[in-house]
Design an enzyme around this catalytic site. Structure first.
Site, PDB file in Angstrom:
ATOM      1  N   HIS A  25     -35.529  15.497  14.165  1.00  0.00           N
ATOM      2  CA  HIS A  25     -36.903  15.029  14.056  1.00  0.00           C
ATOM      3  C   HIS A  25     -37.699  16.009  13.228  1.00  0.00           C
ATOM      4  CE1 HIS A  25     -40.380  12.614  15.254  1.00  0.00           C
ATOM      5  NE2 HIS A  25     -41.034  13.754  15.111  1.00  0.00           N
ATOM      6  N   ASP A  79     -46.980   7.126  24.649  1.00  0.00           N
ATOM      7  CA  ASP A  79     -47.148   7.876  23.402  1.00  0.00           C
ATOM      8  C   ASP A  79     -47.669   6.971  22.296  1.00  0.00           C
ATOM      9  OD1 ASP A  79     -46.830  10.195  21.608  1.00  0.00           O
ATOM     10  OD2 ASP A  79     -45.443   8.829  20.620  1.00  0.00           O
ATOM     11  N   ARG A 123     -55.238   9.452  19.145  1.00  0.00           N
ATOM     12  CA  ARG A 123     -55.402  10.801  18.566  1.00  0.00           C
ATOM     13  C   ARG A 123     -55.647  10.724  17.074  1.00  0.00           C
ATOM     14  NH1 ARG A 123     -49.998  13.068  19.639  1.00  0.00           N
ATOM     15  NH2 ARG A 123     -50.723  14.846  18.456  1.00  0.00           N
ATOM     16  N   SER A 146     -45.515  14.462  22.543  1.00  0.00           N
ATOM     17  CA  SER A 146     -45.342  13.186  21.834  1.00  0.00           C
ATOM     18  C   SER A 146     -43.924  13.095  21.257  1.00  0.00           C
ATOM     19  CB  SER A 146     -46.390  13.111  20.710  1.00  0.00           C
ATOM     20  OG  SER A 146     -46.093  12.117  19.771  1.00  0.00           O
ATOM     21  N   LYS A 200     -40.329  10.955  23.145  1.00  0.00           N
ATOM     22  CA  LYS A 200     -39.552   9.915  22.461  1.00  0.00           C
ATOM     23  C   LYS A 200     -38.083  10.336  22.328  1.00  0.00           C
ATOM     24  CE  LYS A 200     -42.752  10.012  19.319  1.00  0.00           C
ATOM     25  NZ  LYS A 200     -43.807   9.905  18.330  1.00  0.00           N
TER      26      LYS A 200
HETATM   27  N1  URA Z   1     -45.012  13.189  15.211  1.00  0.00           N
HETATM   28  C1  URA Z   1     -45.078  12.604  16.420  1.00  0.00           C
HETATM   29  O1  URA Z   1     -44.244  11.777  16.780  1.00  0.00           O
HETATM   30  N2  URA Z   1     -46.091  12.929  17.233  1.00  0.00           N
HETATM   31  C2  URA Z   1     -47.044  13.829  16.894  1.00  0.00           C
HETATM   32  O2  URA Z   1     -47.929  14.086  17.689  1.00  0.00           O
HETATM   33  C3  URA Z   1     -46.961  14.442  15.618  1.00  0.00           C
HETATM   34  C4  URA Z   1     -45.920  14.111  14.783  1.00  0.00           C
END
Ligand code: URA
Length: 438
Positions: free
Chosen positions: A94, A173, A180, A195, A199
């Site tokens: 990620h 999220d 946000r 966040s 995931k």
């Molecule tokens: N990527 C995400 O999935 N969440 C965030 O808060 C920032 C970048």
């Protein structure tokens, strides 16, 4: 840790009290966190209340236990996937988001070609940072939405899937991220860490490598912030039983020579064909080595699978399995505009944020939620920092279907590059990888 509340019943907490707790620099209790995340997902806590709480968290922070509990509550808001039935080990990557960050495209097939399956649930562009799904959708026929069953079958057969996360994964999220985005609360380390990790933990990968970007084109502008984010996420992953490591990588100038959708796919295919820009190849291999090691494959060199075409074979199968035609010509924008060097010398500075915003304004990203993006829009660079350029030589080409977009894109590039007559070209550019955590 106690388990999050189960089932319906009278509300256990009062949102203004939870907000005031964080406003007054107190810790949120496990029960407050479980309740507020769950109640927000159920529309019991109003968006204005959650935005006040998010701002209090941004200003006053959360300790590691609060962040772990918040992450746990976001995971509990939805389903969890399970890849343990696969015959392959799994690893995912990620990135916290950057400009020209197309690494997922060559990386997923490369790692699969080395025997580790990659279940890559990706997102769309966010602000000036591009989205992997938007990029892949420039390939004619390619489909981002797969059922869990189709994803599992493709993973077993091809070893790599890049697709959209289903709506059942961490729905808290999804809601909170959109809030946000419009309330100036994206840049809170506890909220970014929870966040991303909610995931990834819900997705069920066995190993996770995080690419934490730092620099003008990243959410984290300073190395100390990036390190804190990386350490927080590595701890969250490790505590959840996921082998997790992080690389902190440079994002002060774009990665590679392209920022956009089809132009980034084309550059990724060059990398899979054994070419491509050195920084993209370096980061792809560094992340591949980390993913293979985290999945227990320490004796495989991914550079060989890139050089001998095995990664390209997996790419072609991965694209075709999702309806895409890997041989189809990629879309090209109707209009282009060349930006030239204002003088001869060394290109000493090329700002990632300026290039990212230019690509966004050219139509590679969205200005409103749900808008479609232009497949051919973006920026192609002809020089990188350290390169010698001649007076009037092309520095970059801007691409869009709508010429009216050029002016706003050029405004974003105002002050975004510097050519210095006396500066000397760097003989060897610095490594993209700054630090490893984990
Ligand atoms: N990527 C995400 O999935 N969440 C965030 O808060 C920032 C970048």
């Amino acid at each position: 840790m106690t388990e999050p509340p189960q089932g319906d019943g009278p509300e256990k907490h009062f949102a203004p009290d939870v907000i005031a707790t964080k406003r007054d620099h107190q810790r949120l209790s496990d029960e407050q966190i479980d309740w507020v995340v769950d109640a927000y997902t159920r529309d019991v806590v109003a968006p204005e209340q959650m935005s006040a709480l998010a701002m209090a968290i941004l200003l006053n922070g959360m300790d590691r236990e609060e962040i772990a509990r918040w992450t746990h509550a976001m995971i509990a808001s939805g389903e969890r996937m399970d890849f343990s039935g696969l015959s392959w080990p799994t690893a995912d990557k990620h990135s916290t988001g950057g400009v020209g960050d197309k690494i997922t495209l060559p990386l997923a097939p490369l790692v699969a070609a080395c025997g580790v399956a990659v279940p890559q649930l990706s997102g769309r562009g966010l602000g000036h940072t591009g989205g992997t799904l938007d990029k892949l959708e420039s390939i004619p026929g390619w489909n981002a939405s797969l059922s869990n069953e189709a994803m599992m079958a493709q993973l077993d057969d091809v070893g790599a899937v890049i697709c959209a996360a289903g709506s059942g994964l961490a729905p808290a999220d999804k809601k909170l991220y959109a809030l946000r985005d419009v309330t100036g609360t994206v840049e809170a380390i506890p909220l970014i860490a929870s966040s991303i990790m909610s995931k990834k933990i819900a997705e069920g990968t066995g190993a996770l490598v995080l690419d934490v970007k730092v620099g003008s084109g990243a959410f984290m502008k300073r190395e100390d912030q990036a390190r804190e984010l990386a350490e927080t996420m590595v701890e969250l992953g490790t505590d959840a039983g996921v082998t997790t490591v992080a690389l902190i990588t440079a994002m002060s100038t774009p990665l590679g020579l392209t920022a956009g959708n089809a132009v980034e796919v084309a550059e990724s295919v060059e990398v899979l064909a054994g070419g491509g820009p050195a920084d993209v190849v370096e980061l792809t291999l560094a992340l591949a080595r980390e993913m293979l090691t985290a999945a227990g494959k320490t004796d495989i060199d991914p550079a060989e699978a890139l050089a001998d075409g095995r990664a390209m074979d997996v790419w072609r199968r991965m694209i075709a399995a999702q309806g895409g035609d890997p041989d189809a010509p990629l879309p090209e924008a109707r209009e282009s505009h060349v930006v030239t060097a204002p003088s001869g010398g060394t290109l000493t500075h090329l700002d990632a944020l300026g290039v990212g915003v230019a690509a966004w304004r050219l139509g590679a990203g969205r200005s409103r939620p749900g808008e479609s993006v232009q497949a051919g829009a973006g920026v192609v660079l002809h020089a990188k920092p350290g390169d010698l350029v001649q007076d009037g030589a092309p520095l970059m080409t801007l691409h869009t279907d709508e010429p009216a977009r050029f002016d706003r894109a050029m405004e974003a590039l105002d002050g975004a590059f510097t050519v210095e007559p006396d500066a000397r070209a760097e003989s060897s550019p610095a490594s993209v990888v700054i630090e490893r955590i984990g």
